[in-house]
Design a protein around this motif. Structure first.
Motif, PDB file in Angstrom:
ATOM      1  N   CYS A 425       0.829  -1.216   0.000  1.00  0.00           N
ATOM      2  CA  CYS A 425       0.000   0.000   0.000  1.00  0.00           C
ATOM      3  C   CYS A 425       0.859   1.261   0.000  1.00  0.00           C
ATOM      4  O   CYS A 425       0.579   2.219  -0.735  1.00  0.00           O
ATOM      5  CB  CYS A 425      -0.928  -0.004   1.211  1.00  0.00           C
ATOM      6  SG  CYS A 425      -2.256  -1.232   1.118  1.00  0.00           S
ATOM      7  N   VAL A 426       1.904   1.260   0.816  1.00  0.00           N
ATOM      8  CA  VAL A 426       2.765   2.443   0.915  1.00  0.00           C
ATOM      9  C   VAL A 426       3.461   2.717  -0.407  1.00  0.00           C
ATOM     10  O   VAL A 426       3.476   3.856  -0.906  1.00  0.00           O
ATOM     11  CB  VAL A 426       3.786   2.267   2.052  1.00  0.00           C
ATOM     12  CG1 VAL A 426       4.843   3.368   1.987  1.00  0.00           C
ATOM     13  CG2 VAL A 426       3.095   2.287   3.404  1.00  0.00           C
ATOM     14  N   LEU A 427       4.051   1.683  -1.002  1.00  0.00           N
ATOM     15  CA  LEU A 427       4.759   1.876  -2.261  1.00  0.00           C
ATOM     16  C   LEU A 427       3.789   2.074  -3.424  1.00  0.00           C
ATOM     17  O   LEU A 427       4.009   2.921  -4.291  1.00  0.00           O
ATOM     18  CB  LEU A 427       5.671   0.676  -2.536  1.00  0.00           C
ATOM     19  CG  LEU A 427       6.795   0.448  -1.526  1.00  0.00           C
ATOM     20  CD1 LEU A 427       7.609  -0.790  -1.894  1.00  0.00           C
ATOM     21  CD2 LEU A 427       7.708   1.662  -1.450  1.00  0.00           C
ATOM     22  N   GLY A 428       2.723   1.296  -3.437  1.00  0.00           N
ATOM     23  CA  GLY A 428       1.782   1.368  -4.543  1.00  0.00           C
ATOM     24  C   GLY A 428       1.048   2.687  -4.628  1.00  0.00           C
ATOM     25  O   GLY A 428       0.620   3.105  -5.712  1.00  0.00           O
ATOM     26  N   LEU A 429       0.908   3.383  -3.512  1.00  0.00           N
ATOM     27  CA  LEU A 429       0.214   4.671  -3.505  1.00  0.00           C
ATOM     28  C   LEU A 429       0.861   5.651  -4.464  1.00  0.00           C
ATOM     29  O   LEU A 429       0.198   6.280  -5.298  1.00  0.00           O
ATOM     30  CB  LEU A 429       0.203   5.237  -2.082  1.00  0.00           C
ATOM     31  CG  LEU A 429      -0.617   6.511  -1.857  1.00  0.00           C
ATOM     32  CD1 LEU A 429      -2.097   6.236  -2.109  1.00  0.00           C
ATOM     33  CD2 LEU A 429      -0.402   7.028  -0.434  1.00  0.00           C
ATOM     34  N   GLY A 430       2.165   5.789  -4.361  1.00  0.00           N
ATOM     35  CA  GLY A 430       2.883   6.690  -5.262  1.00  0.00           C
ATOM     36  C   GLY A 430       3.046   6.112  -6.654  1.00  0.00           C
ATOM     37  O   GLY A 430       2.964   6.830  -7.657  1.00  0.00           O
ATOM     38  N   TRP A 431       3.285   4.809  -6.741  1.00  0.00           N
ATOM     39  CA  TRP A 431       3.497   4.183  -8.048  1.00  0.00           C
ATOM     40  C   TRP A 431       2.275   4.316  -8.943  1.00  0.00           C
ATOM     41  O   TRP A 431       2.406   4.606 -10.140  1.00  0.00           O
ATOM     42  CB  TRP A 431       3.835   2.706  -7.866  1.00  0.00           C
ATOM     43  CG  TRP A 431       5.162   2.459  -7.232  1.00  0.00           C
ATOM     44  CD1 TRP A 431       6.083   3.387  -6.851  1.00  0.00           C
ATOM     45  CD2 TRP A 431       5.719   1.190  -6.914  1.00  0.00           C
ATOM     46  NE1 TRP A 431       7.186   2.784  -6.307  1.00  0.00           N
ATOM     47  CE2 TRP A 431       6.989   1.432  -6.329  1.00  0.00           C
ATOM     48  CE3 TRP A 431       5.284  -0.119  -7.033  1.00  0.00           C
ATOM     49  CZ2 TRP A 431       7.819   0.402  -5.885  1.00  0.00           C
ATOM     50  CZ3 TRP A 431       6.103  -1.152  -6.594  1.00  0.00           C
ATOM     51  CH2 TRP A 431       7.366  -0.894  -6.030  1.00  0.00           C
ATOM     52  N   LEU A 432       1.088   4.106  -8.387  1.00  0.00           N
ATOM     53  CA  LEU A 432      -0.126   4.155  -9.194  1.00  0.00           C
ATOM     54  C   LEU A 432      -0.540   5.593  -9.508  1.00  0.00           C
ATOM     55  O   LEU A 432      -0.884   5.923 -10.654  1.00  0.00           O
ATOM     56  CB  LEU A 432      -1.256   3.423  -8.473  1.00  0.00           C
ATOM     57  CG  LEU A 432      -1.080   1.905  -8.307  1.00  0.00           C
ATOM     58  CD1 LEU A 432      -2.213   1.319  -7.492  1.00  0.00           C
ATOM     59  CD2 LEU A 432      -0.969   1.213  -9.664  1.00  0.00           C
ATOM     60  N   SER A 433      -0.519   6.458  -8.497  1.00  0.00           N
ATOM     61  CA  SER A 433      -0.974   7.831  -8.716  1.00  0.00           C
ATOM     62  C   SER A 433      -0.017   8.625  -9.591  1.00  0.00           C
ATOM     63  O   SER A 433      -0.425   9.585 -10.262  1.00  0.00           O
ATOM     64  CB  SER A 433      -1.161   8.541  -7.372  1.00  0.00           C
ATOM     65  OG  SER A 433       0.074   8.640  -6.676  1.00  0.00           O
ATOM     66  N   ASP A 434       1.244   8.242  -9.609  1.00  0.00           N
ATOM     67  CA  ASP A 434       2.252   8.989 -10.370  1.00  0.00           C
ATOM     68  C   ASP A 434       2.795   8.204 -11.551  1.00  0.00           C
ATOM     69  O   ASP A 434       3.869   8.524 -12.062  1.00  0.00           O
ATOM     70  CB  ASP A 434       3.423   9.377  -9.458  1.00  0.00           C
ATOM     71  CG  ASP A 434       3.021  10.381  -8.400  1.00  0.00           C
ATOM     72  OD1 ASP A 434       2.211  11.265  -8.720  1.00  0.00           O
ATOM     73  OD2 ASP A 434       3.502  10.270  -7.264  1.00  0.00           O
ATOM     74  N   PHE A 435       2.070   7.189 -11.981  1.00  0.00           N
ATOM     75  CA  PHE A 435       2.615   6.393 -13.082  1.00  0.00           C
ATOM     76  C   PHE A 435       2.795   7.233 -14.342  1.00  0.00           C
ATOM     77  O   PHE A 435       3.804   7.146 -15.034  1.00  0.00           O
ATOM     78  CB  PHE A 435       1.703   5.197 -13.383  1.00  0.00           C
ATOM     79  CG  PHE A 435       2.186   4.391 -14.560  1.00  0.00           C
ATOM     80  CD1 PHE A 435       3.266   3.540 -14.433  1.00  0.00           C
ATOM     81  CD2 PHE A 435       1.580   4.506 -15.813  1.00  0.00           C
ATOM     82  CE1 PHE A 435       3.743   2.818 -15.518  1.00  0.00           C
ATOM     83  CE2 PHE A 435       2.042   3.793 -16.903  1.00  0.00           C
ATOM     84  CZ  PHE A 435       3.126   2.935 -16.753  1.00  0.00           C
ATOM     85  N   ARG A 436       1.816   8.073 -14.632  1.00  0.00           N
ATOM     86  CA  ARG A 436       1.870   8.857 -15.876  1.00  0.00           C
ATOM     87  C   ARG A 436       1.285  10.241 -15.635  1.00  0.00           C
ATOM     88  O   ARG A 436       0.162  10.370 -15.158  1.00  0.00           O
ATOM     89  CB  ARG A 436       1.071   8.131 -16.974  1.00  0.00           C
ATOM     90  CG  ARG A 436       1.018   8.841 -18.327  1.00  0.00           C
ATOM     91  CD  ARG A 436       0.209   7.983 -19.293  1.00  0.00           C
ATOM     92  NE  ARG A 436      -0.068   8.662 -20.539  1.00  0.00           N
ATOM     93  CZ  ARG A 436       0.751   8.702 -21.597  1.00  0.00           C
ATOM     94  NH1 ARG A 436       1.911   8.069 -21.543  1.00  0.00           N
ATOM     95  NH2 ARG A 436       0.418   9.327 -22.707  1.00  0.00           N
TER      96      ARG A 436
END
Length: 485
Positions: A425-436
């Motif tokens: 959840c912690v890592l995926g929060l930034g990865w998904l919201s900032d993917f593109r």
């Protein structure tokens, strides 16, 4: 009581270690904690009985690099990354290569950028209208290769291959990357500089690993002046691991400096040195908290938090979470975990502090929704934080697998699941919201129309030259014979 002398040549006749020698051994034994070693899996181990085992192992590595490259290419919105020529890729590496072929050892910004210049020189022999694609691929491919390298380099710290994949993926999905460094040759040294941190803590057993570590160190040293901040780690490595076979990365680092230092000295002789003024320490430290720590969980997440509670309030909240998380790791983690967390956080802060101190202008760059000055300086610190968190989680999972105390199996499994879910959840929060998202890459627009205009001007030129403008250094004159069609 009588004493008998030991026979000559017996083991008991060996001289007792001198106090100084004993202290050296103790220091080395303590420092070795910084450079753990685990047996590396043999290539194609799962397919050792098959002749194609090695080929399959290599194919998996190649596929991983290709996948990472494609993912990075998709992260730039508005203008496709492969259709634009970003910043210094255009105004320095390409134009300098066209105007002055093979002048690679030239200071820019007070230091040498050898590998980006070499890439620009090679690309300059391609048709002018097509050069944006290889520049972009060089940047994205370099980042993907660094991610693969980090996967292997974390072998001594993280036992789980899947958690090492998480650390490698963190480099590809770095939330701040699209702002400055993604998909550009000028941004590639920041990926390599980050990989160098992991290379210095790695003890490769194969000649392939040693060669890769040395190459990473050389590219970083010859292309980015901030490589000097790793001098303490290099020294500690030499003291802890005195055997020559352990120093491939050290030799690569020194070779890079042999290229870098003369160019830096030349910049001083030309009065174009980078150090024109230094940032005040409190401003450099403030930059770390506002522009690095605050962005640790993602670019858009931090923006939203700033809108709600303000810049200082958002920074305080994020820093409190980071302190709580890493504090828990330092208190409850094993000695190896504590060592890695401490070194990762310290080196991340030192890199940012030194970079901002030497380049104080980034503090004053205007913040925009699509740009943050000095975001490149957050690459290594955020990656170090991510790796430290994964190292702590890996150690926790290994403890749970072994079993610590009379913990019921269901409760133990619940803890494992909770920790893994929390990390995701912690890592995926930034990865998904900032993917593109759109960044200042769009400002540079499409390269092909600009290249076609340059060729048309050359067709009308009476001098056989074209003079074009670059905001880095004003006008530059390029012979038309150097422009390939």
């Amino acid at each position: 009581m009588t004493f008998r002398s030991a026979p000559t040549g017996s083991a008991s006749a060996a001289p007792a270690p001198q106090p100084a020698e004993g202290r050296v051994r103790q220091v080395r034994a303590a420092l070795v904690e910084l450079f753990p070693s685990r047996p590396e899996p043999a290539p194609g181990r799962a397919y050792a009985a098959r002749p194609a085992g090695q080929a399959l192992y290599v194919a998996v590595q190649v596929a991983a690099v290709l996948a990472g490259t494609i993912v990075l290419l998709l992260r730039i919105a508005n203008v496709p990354a492969w259709d634009t020529l970003y910043a210094e890729d255009q105004g320095v590496y390409l134009f300098d290569a066209l105007a002055h072929p093979w002048h690679l050892l030239v200071p820019y910004g007070g230091y040498e950028e050898f590998v980006p210049r070499l890439i620009g020189q090679l690309i300059s022999y391609l048709p002018l209208v097509s050069v944006a694609v290889p520049f972009t691929l060089a940047g994205a491919g370099t980042a993907a290769l660094c991610a693969l390298f980090i996967y292997h380099a974390m072998n001594g710290w993280i036992a789980s291959p899947w958690l090492r994949v998480v650390v490698a993926a963190a480099l590809i999905l770095l939330p701040l990357a699209p702002i400055e460094i993604a998909d550009s040759t000028v941004g590639s040294p920041w990926y390599v500089l980050t990989a160098l941190f992991f290379a210095l803590l790695w003890r490769p057993k194969s000649w392939v690993g040693m060669t890769a570590a040395a190459l990473i160190a050389f590219v970083a040293g010859s292309s980015e002046i901030l490589v000097f901040i790793y001098a303490p780690l290099v020294l500690l490595r030499v003291i802890a691991l005195p055997r020559w076979r352990e120093q491939a990365v050290t030799l690569g680092w020194l070779a890079g400096l042999l290229v870098q230092v003369p160019v830096v000295l030349e910049s001083y002789a030309q009065h174009t040195q980078r150090i024109a003024g230094l940032a005040k320490p409190y401003r450099a430290a403030g930059f770390y908290f506002h522009n690095v720590a605050l962005r640790a969980f993602g670019w858009r997440v931090s923006q939203r938090l700033v809108e709600i509670v303000g810049l200082n309030g958002a920074t305080a909240i994020v820093c409190a979470i980071l302190v709580a998380g890493f504090g828990l790791a330092l208190v409850t983690g094993s000695r190896q975990v504590r060592v890695f967390v401490a070194v990762a956080l310290i080196m991340g802060f030192v890199q940012t502090f030194c970079a901002v101190t030497l380049s104080p202008y980034v503090i004053h760059q205007l913040y925009r929704y699509d740009f943050e000055g000095g975001s490149r300086y957050a690459t290594m610190p955020i990656m170090a934080m991510t790796a430290a968190a994964v190292v702590a989680v890996d150690a926790f999972l290994r403890r749970q697998a072994v079993g610590t105390g009379p913990v019921p199996l269901i409760r133990q499994s619940a803890r494992v699941v909770a920790v893994v879910v929390a990390l995701a959840c912690v890592l995926g929060l930034g990865w998904l919201s900032d993917f593109r998202y759109g960044t200042e890459h769009s400002f540079w627009g499409y390269w092909r129309p600009h290249a076609e205009r340059m060729l048309r001007v050359c067709d009308r030129s009476t001098t056989g030259e074209i003079t074009t403008w670059t905001w880095y250094r004003g006008r530059i004159t390029i012979p038309c014979s150097h422009l390939r069609r």
